[in-house]
Design a protein around this motif. Structure first.
Motif, PDB file in Angstrom:
ATOM      1  N   TYR A 187      -3.903  12.402   5.470  1.00 37.23           N
ATOM      2  CA  TYR A 187      -3.686  11.412   4.415  1.00 37.23           C
ATOM      3  C   TYR A 187      -2.210  11.418   4.038  1.00 37.23           C
ATOM      4  O   TYR A 187      -1.638  12.462   3.758  1.00 37.23           O
ATOM      5  CB  TYR A 187      -4.546  11.746   3.200  1.00 37.23           C
ATOM      6  CG  TYR A 187      -4.177  10.985   1.946  1.00 37.23           C
ATOM      7  CD1 TYR A 187      -4.631   9.682   1.743  1.00 37.23           C
ATOM      8  CD2 TYR A 187      -3.375  11.566   0.961  1.00 37.23           C
ATOM      9  CE1 TYR A 187      -4.292   8.986   0.586  1.00 37.23           C
ATOM     10  CE2 TYR A 187      -3.037  10.883  -0.185  1.00 37.23           C
ATOM     11  CZ  TYR A 187      -3.494   9.586  -0.370  1.00 37.23           C
ATOM     12  OH  TYR A 187      -3.162   8.904  -1.506  1.00 37.23           O
TER      13      TYR A 187
ATOM     14  N   ASN B 216       0.709   9.600   1.506  1.00 34.27           N
ATOM     15  CA  ASN B 216       1.000   8.777   0.338  1.00 34.27           C
ATOM     16  C   ASN B 216       2.509   8.649   0.230  1.00 34.27           C
ATOM     17  O   ASN B 216       3.236   9.637   0.432  1.00 34.27           O
ATOM     18  CB  ASN B 216       0.418   9.421  -0.923  1.00 34.27           C
ATOM     19  CG  ASN B 216       0.589   8.538  -2.157  1.00 34.27           C
ATOM     20  OD1 ASN B 216       1.692   8.340  -2.637  1.00 34.27           O
ATOM     21  ND2 ASN B 216      -0.514   8.019  -2.661  1.00 34.27           N
ATOM     22  N   LYS B 217       2.996   7.461  -0.084  1.00 32.40           N
ATOM     23  CA  LYS B 217       4.431   7.216  -0.102  1.00 32.40           C
ATOM     24  C   LYS B 217       5.173   8.203  -0.991  1.00 32.40           C
ATOM     25  O   LYS B 217       6.273   8.653  -0.663  1.00 32.40           O
ATOM     26  CB  LYS B 217       4.728   5.786  -0.577  1.00 32.40           C
ATOM     27  CG  LYS B 217       6.195   5.397  -0.461  1.00 32.40           C
ATOM     28  CD  LYS B 217       6.430   4.008  -0.999  1.00 32.40           C
ATOM     29  CE  LYS B 217       6.454   4.021  -2.511  1.00 32.40           C
ATOM     30  NZ  LYS B 217       7.655   4.726  -3.054  1.00 32.40           N
TER      31      LYS B 217
ATOM     32  N   LYS C 283       3.662  12.429   0.152  1.00 37.98           N
ATOM     33  CA  LYS C 283       2.593  13.356  -0.172  1.00 37.98           C
ATOM     34  C   LYS C 283       1.604  13.363   0.986  1.00 37.98           C
ATOM     35  O   LYS C 283       1.417  12.347   1.664  1.00 37.98           O
ATOM     36  CB  LYS C 283       1.890  12.932  -1.456  1.00 37.98           C
ATOM     37  CG  LYS C 283       2.795  12.941  -2.686  1.00 37.98           C
ATOM     38  CD  LYS C 283       2.033  12.474  -3.922  1.00 37.98           C
ATOM     39  CE  LYS C 283       2.921  12.481  -5.150  1.00 37.98           C
ATOM     40  NZ  LYS C 283       2.183  11.997  -6.359  1.00 37.98           N
TER      41      LYS C 283
ATOM     42  N   SER D 232       0.842  -1.187   0.000  1.00 39.31           N
ATOM     43  CA  SER D 232       0.000   0.000   0.000  1.00 39.31           C
ATOM     44  C   SER D 232       0.876   1.235   0.000  1.00 39.31           C
ATOM     45  O   SER D 232       1.858   1.317   0.725  1.00 39.31           O
ATOM     46  CB  SER D 232      -0.920   0.014   1.229  1.00 39.31           C
ATOM     47  OG  SER D 232      -1.640   1.218   1.278  1.00 39.31           O
ATOM     48  N   ASP D 233       0.508   2.186  -0.840  1.00 38.68           N
ATOM     49  CA  ASP D 233       1.261   3.426  -0.913  1.00 38.68           C
ATOM     50  C   ASP D 233       0.664   4.504  -0.029  1.00 38.68           C
ATOM     51  O   ASP D 233       1.164   5.635  -0.024  1.00 38.68           O
ATOM     52  CB  ASP D 233       1.281   3.949  -2.357  1.00 38.68           C
ATOM     53  CG  ASP D 233       2.169   3.107  -3.257  1.00 38.68           C
ATOM     54  OD1 ASP D 233       2.948   2.300  -2.721  1.00 38.68           O
ATOM     55  OD2 ASP D 233       2.088   3.261  -4.477  1.00 38.68           O
ATOM     56  N   GLU D 234      -0.409   4.196   0.702  1.00 33.80           N
ATOM     57  CA  GLU D 234      -1.086   5.258   1.428  1.00 33.80           C
ATOM     58  C   GLU D 234      -1.637   4.772   2.766  1.00 33.80           C
ATOM     59  O   GLU D 234      -1.846   3.577   2.978  1.00 33.80           O
ATOM     60  CB  GLU D 234      -2.220   5.838   0.581  1.00 33.80           C
ATOM     61  CG  GLU D 234      -3.237   4.811   0.133  1.00 33.80           C
ATOM     62  CD  GLU D 234      -4.190   5.382  -0.903  1.00 33.80           C
ATOM     63  OE1 GLU D 234      -5.415   5.229  -0.723  1.00 33.80           O
ATOM     64  OE2 GLU D 234      -3.716   5.977  -1.889  1.00 33.80           O
TER      65      GLU D 234
ATOM     66  N   PRO E 292      -6.568   1.100   0.224  1.00 37.05           N
ATOM     67  CA  PRO E 292      -6.571   2.026  -0.914  1.00 37.05           C
ATOM     68  C   PRO E 292      -7.903   2.772  -1.049  1.00 37.05           C
ATOM     69  O   PRO E 292      -8.955   2.280  -0.638  1.00 37.05           O
ATOM     70  CB  PRO E 292      -6.348   1.096  -2.120  1.00 37.05           C
ATOM     71  CG  PRO E 292      -5.778  -0.156  -1.548  1.00 37.05           C
ATOM     72  CD  PRO E 292      -6.361  -0.299  -0.179  1.00 37.05           C
TER      73      PRO E 292
ATOM     74  N   ARG F 297      -9.258   7.843   0.793  1.00 32.34           N
ATOM     75  CA  ARG F 297      -9.268   9.301   0.706  1.00 32.34           C
ATOM     76  C   ARG F 297     -10.568   9.798   0.068  1.00 32.34           C
ATOM     77  O   ARG F 297     -11.028  10.899   0.378  1.00 32.34           O
ATOM     78  CB  ARG F 297      -8.068   9.779  -0.112  1.00 32.34           C
ATOM     79  CG  ARG F 297      -7.916  11.303  -0.142  1.00 32.34           C
ATOM     80  CD  ARG F 297      -6.704  11.714  -0.951  1.00 32.34           C
ATOM     81  NE  ARG F 297      -6.498  13.149  -0.934  1.00 32.34           N
ATOM     82  CZ  ARG F 297      -5.520  13.780  -1.581  1.00 32.34           C
ATOM     83  NH1 ARG F 297      -4.648  13.074  -2.292  1.00 32.34           N
ATOM     84  NH2 ARG F 297      -5.402  15.097  -1.518  1.00 32.34           N
TER      85      ARG F 297
END
Length: 236
Positions: free
Chosen positions: A183, A185-186, A170, A143-145, A212, A215
């Protein structure tokens, strides 16, 4: 410093900004358990014993930190329940996040060190056994977030202040039902640094989701306060 006995197991200490300056210390030192923080905490405990008859637990205590803007910080010492409320929350959240964030053995080793500090308090040692399964099912993707919820904007600002300036994640900030949702994000950050930032977030708030597209729910039901680069803007 002003010390107040709350009950048999709890004591509070207020340090003014002037006192923090005299100690050459700030709230970041307490969050990161620096050597300076250990010395100050030891002094506080000794003074609390004299002034209010406080006897710290033999094995472990929890330390909570509240930043009072333009005034100082409030430290709350309370007896740990073995894992401690804060450390237990940290472990429970990480168990939920482990699959999506894919914590490596090295990162889990770092977590053990952080958890020892959180459980044992500052200047005391207490072993912690955290059985976290690191094997990831093949169907689970990275997961990037992740989204974290905070009780106050001050908590969000405190978190932003301890993150490295060079961290390339981010971020965006939302408000929903009098709570604040950050929030992450990578972005351009390495997974190790992103995971570490997520771990640090739980020093100030709680995990809301690591799934995912969550948001979209915030955009639909909440109010966007900072759409981009929230961490950089809140760092001040």
């Amino acid at each position: 410093m002003r010390i107040k006995r709350v009950d048999e197991k709890t004591v509070k200490c207020f340090l003014t900004n002037e006192e923090l300056e005299a100690y050459e210390i700030d709230y970041k030192d307490f969050v990161m358990h620096s050597d300076k923080a250990k010395q100050v905490v030891q002094e506080i405990l000794e003074q609390a014993a004299v002034e209010v008859g406080y006897k710290p637990p033999k094995f472990a205590f929890d330390l909570q930190i509240m930043v009072l803007q333009d005034q100082g910080i409030l430290l709350t010492f309370s007896e740990s329940d073995g894992l401690g409320g804060h450390a237990k929350q940290l472990l429970d959240c990480l168990k939920d996040m482990q699959q999506t964030l894919q914590l490596s053995k090295e990162q889990l080793g770092m977590l053990d060190g952080m958890t020892d500090a959180a459980v044992a308090g500052v200047g005391q040692e207490q072993p912690v056994e955290a059985a976290v399964e690191t094997k990831k099912p093949a169907s689970v993707q990275k997961s990037d977030e992740a989204i974290f919820v905070f009780e106050s904007i001050r908590d969000v600002m405190g978190y932003a202040a301890v993150l490295p300036v060079t961290l390339r994640v981010k971020s965006a900030l939302y408000e929903m039902k009098d709570r604040y949702y950050l929030y992450l994000n990578k972005g351009g950050a390495a997974y190790e640094r992103f995971s570490r930032a997520c771990i640090q977030a739980m020093e100030f708030g709680k995990l809301y989701s690591a799934q995912p597209d969550q948001r979209l729910l915030l955009e639909e039901h909440g109010r966007c306060l900072v759409e981009d680069k929230a961490i950089q803007k809140l760092r001040g």
